[in-house]
Design a protein around this motif. Structure first.
Motif, PDB file in Angstrom:
ATOM      1  N   LYS A 118      17.612  36.000  31.909  1.00 59.05           N
ATOM      2  CA  LYS A 118      18.860  36.743  32.143  1.00 59.05           C
ATOM      3  C   LYS A 118      18.920  37.260  33.584  1.00 59.05           C
ATOM      4  CE  LYS A 118      20.690  41.299  31.187  1.00 59.05           C
ATOM      5  NZ  LYS A 118      20.420  42.591  30.558  1.00 59.05           N
ATOM      6  N   TYR A 119      17.808  37.843  34.033  1.00 59.95           N
ATOM      7  CA  TYR A 119      17.814  38.421  35.382  1.00 59.95           C
ATOM      8  C   TYR A 119      17.730  37.347  36.462  1.00 59.95           C
ATOM      9  CZ  TYR A 119      17.711  43.115  33.497  1.00 59.95           C
ATOM     10  OH  TYR A 119      18.059  44.278  32.847  1.00 59.95           O
ATOM     11  N   ALA A 120      17.069  36.222  36.173  1.00 56.10           N
ATOM     12  CA  ALA A 120      17.054  35.103  37.127  1.00 56.10           C
ATOM     13  C   ALA A 120      18.462  34.544  37.287  1.00 56.10           C
ATOM     14  CB  ALA A 120      16.092  34.024  36.658  1.00 56.10           C
ATOM     15  N   ASP A 121      19.188  34.425  36.176  1.00 54.08           N
ATOM     16  CA  ASP A 121      20.580  33.948  36.231  1.00 54.08           C
ATOM     17  C   ASP A 121      21.432  34.884  37.079  1.00 54.08           C
ATOM     18  OD1 ASP A 121      19.924  31.825  34.641  1.00 54.08           O
ATOM     19  OD2 ASP A 121      20.761  32.660  32.784  1.00 54.08           O
ATOM     20  N   GLU A 122      21.181  36.174  36.953  1.00 53.93           N
ATOM     21  CA  GLU A 122      21.925  37.170  37.739  1.00 53.93           C
ATOM     22  C   GLU A 122      21.681  36.959  39.231  1.00 53.93           C
ATOM     23  OE1 GLU A 122      21.514  41.914  38.438  1.00 53.93           O
ATOM     24  OE2 GLU A 122      21.619  41.307  36.327  1.00 53.93           O
ATOM     25  N   LEU A 123      20.422  36.685  39.599  1.00 54.94           N
ATOM     26  CA  LEU A 123      20.097  36.438  41.013  1.00 54.94           C
ATOM     27  C   LEU A 123      20.781  35.174  41.517  1.00 54.94           C
ATOM     28  CD1 LEU A 123      16.270  37.264  41.080  1.00 54.94           C
ATOM     29  CD2 LEU A 123      18.107  38.616  42.112  1.00 54.94           C
ATOM     30  N   ILE A 124      20.834  34.130  40.655  1.00 59.52           N
ATOM     31  CA  ILE A 124      21.487  32.877  41.052  1.00 59.52           C
ATOM     32  C   ILE A 124      22.977  33.127  41.309  1.00 59.52           C
ATOM     33  CG2 ILE A 124      22.184  30.577  40.247  1.00 59.52           C
ATOM     34  CD1 ILE A 124      19.463  30.511  38.703  1.00 59.52           C
ATOM     35  N   GLU A 125      23.591  33.892  40.412  1.00 57.63           N
ATOM     36  CA  GLU A 125      25.037  34.193  40.566  1.00 57.63           C
ATOM     37  C   GLU A 125      25.310  34.941  41.861  1.00 57.63           C
ATOM     38  OE1 GLU A 125      26.695  36.251  37.180  1.00 57.63           O
ATOM     39  OE2 GLU A 125      25.679  34.868  35.800  1.00 57.63           O
ATOM     40  N   LYS A 126      24.417  35.806  42.259  1.00 57.68           N
ATOM     41  CA  LYS A 126      24.607  36.608  43.474  1.00 57.68           C
ATOM     42  C   LYS A 126      24.175  35.868  44.744  1.00 57.68           C
ATOM     43  CE  LYS A 126      23.921  41.165  41.307  1.00 57.68           C
ATOM     44  NZ  LYS A 126      22.995  42.338  41.234  1.00 57.68           N
ATOM     45  N   GLY A 127      23.602  34.663  44.582  1.00 59.06           N
ATOM     46  CA  GLY A 127      23.154  33.907  45.748  1.00 59.06           C
ATOM     47  C   GLY A 127      21.779  34.293  46.241  1.00 59.06           C
ATOM     48  N   HIS A 128      21.066  35.116  45.468  1.00 58.92           N
ATOM     49  CA  HIS A 128      19.726  35.546  45.875  1.00 58.92           C
ATOM     50  C   HIS A 128      18.630  34.626  45.335  1.00 58.92           C
ATOM     51  CE1 HIS A 128      21.421  39.056  47.618  1.00 58.92           C
ATOM     52  NE2 HIS A 128      21.768  39.629  46.478  1.00 58.92           N
ATOM     53  N   ALA A 129      19.033  33.644  44.529  1.00 59.80           N
ATOM     54  CA  ALA A 129      18.079  32.660  44.015  1.00 59.80           C
ATOM     55  C   ALA A 129      18.832  31.352  43.809  1.00 59.80           C
ATOM     56  CB  ALA A 129      17.472  33.134  42.693  1.00 59.80           C
TER      57      ALA A 129
END
Length: 483
Positions: A93-104
């Motif tokens: 869930k938190y990795a997906d959040e980082l991907i959405e924000k462009g941080h991953a």
């Protein structure tokens, strides 16, 4: 300060290393000193290194050392589960959040491409191998197509180069890294499991960890963790990175140069109080020369500000000394119970010894032993008659006239009735006078005859503990055996 919440977060890859024990101990002491919570979290996301039974061993070792945790795998505290393998949905869930924000971002590079990249960078003599952000340029359509096709992938941290990453460390003060030297770390591996970095940060945040107290080997990973806290918009914990443990030659402490597992020291007979006392002093002192501590004194005295930032040498001689000191501080009755347990592991276990006899042994040898087992290994003569006699003492002290002199002494002893130590001493002195010889001429052969050794407790203590009948029997045997 908000409530102090600290954690010890080992990976179940085998035994509890003494370095891990020190990390756990400092977390425990800090929590207890500040009326906080000490949490055990098992970081078992590296399935290749997982060892069956390791979690149970870790817990058993911590409990043996007296490090009782407030929350953990078998002690729910409202922030569980405390096994990372049971929290995988959270990390996704938190990795997906980082991907959405462009941080991953997703990375589909094959192991072969990564190996070629590594070799190219090595040939260019770059300071470190880093991923080249190749997959960051993929379009959303390309990414969706690859994901739909089931192509193997990982999720990487998107580190922006040429930035300063700064954090404060209680032990090292201000620490600064250049983000250009920080790799785009894998956050979610190809098997769907998180790496240490993302799981660690997510769990520390969700478990409301206030202070991260861990080994120096994690210092170089901390910039990645600081970035993750910033990317999530979370408050960072306070960091404290403990110094490395070193061998006496100042190389990193490792199994190649000796025991490193808590269970090894336990098996060798070290007292838990001594091991905890010794490990506490590996990098910390209270600002004075005090070296003997009980747990309550460590809790009272401990502070992270007094932890050194240079490596701490693991000195086995000092551990032996501390063990002896703790052993001598125990009451005779405590030592009696410990000795009775130890006897069960020795060949003497088939014989029965009275508590009275064992207590006398405890008192006679207390200043001469560093381990409970040494009551048996250093003075086996209290438990069984000598089967052989120390060669050096035999050559030095057993003269042609010795057997006749010992026969006179033996006859003197046989006339005694329920003798005390003083009675033995008087009989020996009378024999010396009657034979017109020096005390050494008879006392050294006597010790050899009754113990088989040349050293030990006081001669009259030894005779008194063995008792008249046993002493006479041993003298007779020695006269017959030693030539």
């Amino acid at each position: 300060m908000n409530e102090v919440r600290v954690r010890f977060a080992p990976s179940p890859t085998g035994y509890l290393h003494v370095g891990g024990l020190r990390t756990a101990l400092y977390n425990f002491l800090f929590a207890r000193k500040n009326n906080g919570k000490f949490i055990l979290r098992i970081e078992d996301t590296d399935r290749n290194r997982y060892v069956e039974g390791a979690v149970e061993n870790l817990i058993a070792s911590l409990k043996w050392c007296g490090l009782e945790y407030d929350e953990g795998p078998d002690k729910e505290g409202g922030f569980g589960p405390y096994m990372q393998s049971q929290r995988l949905d959270l990390y996704k869930k938190y990795a997906d959040e980082l991907i959405e924000k462009g941080h991953a971002y997703y990375c589909f590079c094959t192991p072969e491409r990564l190996q070629v990249l590594k070799e190219e960078q090595a040939a260019q003599k770059l300071p470190q191998a880093k991923y080249d952000k190749h997959c960051l340029s993929l379009s959303k359509a390309e990414i969706d197509e690859k994901l739909a096709s089931g192509i193997a992938h990982v999720v990487r941290l998107n580190v922006i180069p040429n930035q300063k990453i700064v954090f404060n460390d209680i032990i090292r003060n201000r620490v600064e890294f250049d983000s250009s030297n920080v790799d785009d770390q894998v956050l979610i591996k190809g098997d769907g499991y998180p790496t240490y970095h993302v799981a660690n940060v997510v769990d520390d945040h969700l478990m409301q960890i206030s202070h991260v107290i861990r080994g120096e080997e994690w210092l170089s990973s901390t910039p990645k963790h600081v970035l993750l806290y910033d990317f999530f918009g979370w408050e960072k914990p306070i960091f404290a990175h403990l110094p490395l443990l070193l061998n006496p030659d100042r190389s990193k402490l490792s199994k190649r140069q000796g025991d490193v597992a808590v269970e090894d020291y336990r098996a060798k007979g070290f007292l838990k109080e001594a091991l905890v006392n010794f490990v506490a002093l590996l990098g910390w002192n209270a600002g004075d020369d005090k070296e003997f501590y009980y747990m309550n004194e460590l809790i009272e005295s401990f502070s992270l500000e007094r932890v050194n930032n240079s490596g701490a040498v693991f000195d086995l001689e000092k551990l032996n000394w501390i063990n002896a000191e703790h052993l001598r501080k125990k009451s005779d009755l405590e030592l009696l119970e410990m000795l009775k347990t130890e006897i069960l592991n020795f060949q003497f276990s088939i014989l029965n010894y009275s508590d009275e006899h064992l207590l006398q042994v405890v008192v006679a040898m207390k200043e001469r032993v560093s381990f409970v087992k040494e009551y048996l290994t250093k003075s086996p003569y209290f438990f069984t008659a000598p089967a052989e006699y120390e060669e050096a003492s035999r050559l030095k002290n057993w003269k042609p006239e010795t057997p006749e002199q010992l026969k006179v002494l033996r006859n003197k002893f046989s006339e005694l009735n329920n003798p005390s130590k003083e009675d033995y001493e008087a009989a020996l002195k009378q024999t010396v006078a009657d034979l017109n010889i020096g005390v050494g001429k008879i006392i050294h052969p006597l010790r050899l005859a009754v113990s088989g050794q040349s050293t030990g407790p006081g001669m009259y203590d030894l005779l008194f503990i063995l008792g008249k009948e046993e002493v006479i029997k041993r003298i007779d045997k020695a006269i017959e055996t030693i030539k």
